[in-house]
Design an enzyme around this catalytic site. Structure first.
Site, mmCIF file in Angstrom:
data_model
loop_
_atom_site.group_PDB
_atom_site.id
_atom_site.type_symbol
_atom_site.label_atom_id
_atom_site.label_comp_id
_atom_site.label_asym_id
_atom_site.label_seq_id
_atom_site.Cartn_x
_atom_site.Cartn_y
_atom_site.Cartn_z
ATOM 1 N N ASP A 1 30.805 37.083 36.311
ATOM 2 C CA ASP A 1 31.802 38.404 36.407
ATOM 3 C C ASP A 1 31.562 39.344 35.447
ATOM 4 O O ASP A 1 31.350 38.981 33.973
ATOM 5 C CB ASP A 1 33.357 37.764 36.389
ATOM 6 N N ARG B 1 32.267 38.811 47.574
ATOM 7 C CA ARG B 1 31.886 39.323 45.948
ATOM 8 C C ARG B 1 30.281 39.085 45.848
ATOM 9 O O ARG B 1 30.118 38.501 44.897
ATOM 10 C CB ARG B 1 32.728 38.884 45.152
ATOM 11 N N ASP C 1 34.843 31.301 34.722
ATOM 12 C CA ASP C 1 33.752 31.879 35.158
ATOM 13 C C ASP C 1 32.704 31.145 34.496
ATOM 14 O O ASP C 1 32.825 30.499 33.583
ATOM 15 C CB ASP C 1 33.791 33.482 34.613
ATOM 16 N N ASP D 1 37.292 30.855 39.162
ATOM 17 C CA ASP D 1 37.186 32.021 39.396
ATOM 18 C C ASP D 1 35.922 32.595 39.757
ATOM 19 O O ASP D 1 35.455 32.490 40.700
ATOM 20 C CB ASP D 1 37.593 32.977 37.794
#
Length: 387
Positions: free
Chosen positions: A228, A281, A195, A224
């Site tokens: 996040d 997302r 991330d 990823d």
């Protein structure tokens, strides 16, 4: 006449001494708690950023920089944000803090009042972030990382200009509070977490005027997330960021089995961000509470705002261009989420919406001004990302 010669020589000596004890570009030169030198090397001017921090900037741009901040253009109405100088060090610690949930719970001030460190390589960055006291860390240039960097509480991490940031790995923090990440580029994040930003069990986070990108040349799991936010993080704002060329962009709440930890947490605001050439997302929110306004979604392959697992969201005044599934509450989830949507421009993709549950989040507990949807596209394209 002798006294005049003596005075001239004395002034020359003082000038030489002052120059030798002045600060180079991007170094701190003032502030309420500053005890060092207040002067800057030739060609630089000490510019006040806020009450706690002044920095040495090139004289050719100092007047613009000072005007930008002292006239409060970086104000509480981010829709009218007018940061224009590419050499600006962003105002991460001023009283004009974040809009949104990061403004609650005591506010998010980062390293305000702490020591300032300017870093330009990995070892300097690692040394600076280890310090436990409040600190402002300015990254000058692009730093190539070989591993993720861990942040401590009360930290402001700021790019010195619009081409400063990190590449190769990302930032990770857990069980901390009061973090500001501002004016930085993040790219090709293949570190331990894969991330660019990975936050867990942390509160009061403001991510502002940053750029995030990897590539879409690999499979969607090669990287990823770009940003996040998981494991009961709370009071988060992401504003004025550019996120592009990536598959899985921003996950809020890591698992459908994490209700016990996440329920009542994960309050997050996304405003004035530019999502382009991405997969999904934007964000994906489980269990939490989200306010998503004045964002632009362009060339989105799979889905945009996904609200699931009983999460509540207010989604308003956003612009969608060639963006599939602008808003959904039942995508890839055993339990639906809840949405109120208003004043969104869906372009030609409105028929791909999937809002199955109408929510109850009509208002949010902070002040904000939503820009008119007709002006959002041009505003965001011109002003999102590092400045």
């Amino acid at each position: 006449m002798k006294s005049l010669y003596f005075l001239t020589a004395l002034l020359q000596i003082v000038a030489i001494y002052a120059q030798n004890n002045c600060n180079p570009k991007f170094y701190q030169c003032g502030g309420q708690t500053w005890k060092g030198s207040n002067c800057c090397n030739p060609g630089l001017q000490c510019v006040k950023i806020n009450d706690y921090y002044s920095t040495c900037l090139p004289s050719s741009s100092s007047s613009n920089t000072s005007s930008n901040y002292n006239n409060n253009n970086y104000n509480t109405n981010y829709g009218n944000n007018n940061i224009s100088n590419a050499s600006n060090v962003q105002n991460a610690s001023s009283n004009s803090g974040p809009i949104g949930y990061a403004s609650l719970n005591g506010g998010t001030t980062g390293g305000q009042g702490g020591q300032t460190y300017t870093v330009s390589n990995q070892s300097q960055l690692e040394s600076a972030v280890k310090k436990n006291e409040a600190k402002i860390i300015i990254i000058n240039g692009i730093i190539k990382l070989t591993n993720d960097i861990t942040l401590n509480s009360n930290t402001s991490l700021i790019g010195a200009n619009k081409n400063s940031g990190i590449t190769g790995a990302g930032l990770h923090f857990k069980n901390v509070k009061n973090i500001i990440i501002q004016n930085l580029k993040f790219s090709y994040c293949v570190g331990n977490n894969k991330d660019c930003i990975n936050a867990q069990k942390s509160t009061n986070i403001w991510i502002d005027h940053c750029e995030f990108f990897n590539d879409r040349n690999h499979g969607k799991d090669y990287y990823d997330g770009l940003v996040d936010i998981t494991h009961a993080c709370d009071y988060v704002t992401m504003s004025w960021c550019s996120l592009h060329d990536h598959y899985k962009v921003s996950l809020i709440g890591h698992s459908e089995k994490n209700a016990a930890e996440d329920t009542g947490k994960l309050h997050i605001t996304y405003h004035h961000n530019y999502f382009k050439n991405v997969g999904s997302r934007l964000p994906s929110l489980r269990f939490g509470t989200g306010h998503v306004y004045n964002n632009v979604y362009e060339n989105v392959e799979s889905s945009c705002v996904s609200i699931r697992m009983s999460a509540q969201a207010l989604v308003e005044n956003n612009v969608y261009r060639n963006a599939k599934r602008p808003i959904s509450t039942n995508l890839d989830t055993p339990e639906e989420g809840y949405v109120i949507q208003r004043n969104n421009d869906f372009g030609n993709t409105a028929n791909t919406n999937s809002i199955t549950k109408i929510g109850s989040l009509n208002t949010v507990p902070y002040k904000y001004t939503a820009d008119n949807t007709n002006s959002v596209y041009d505003i965001i394209r011109n002003k999102a990302g590092p400045q």
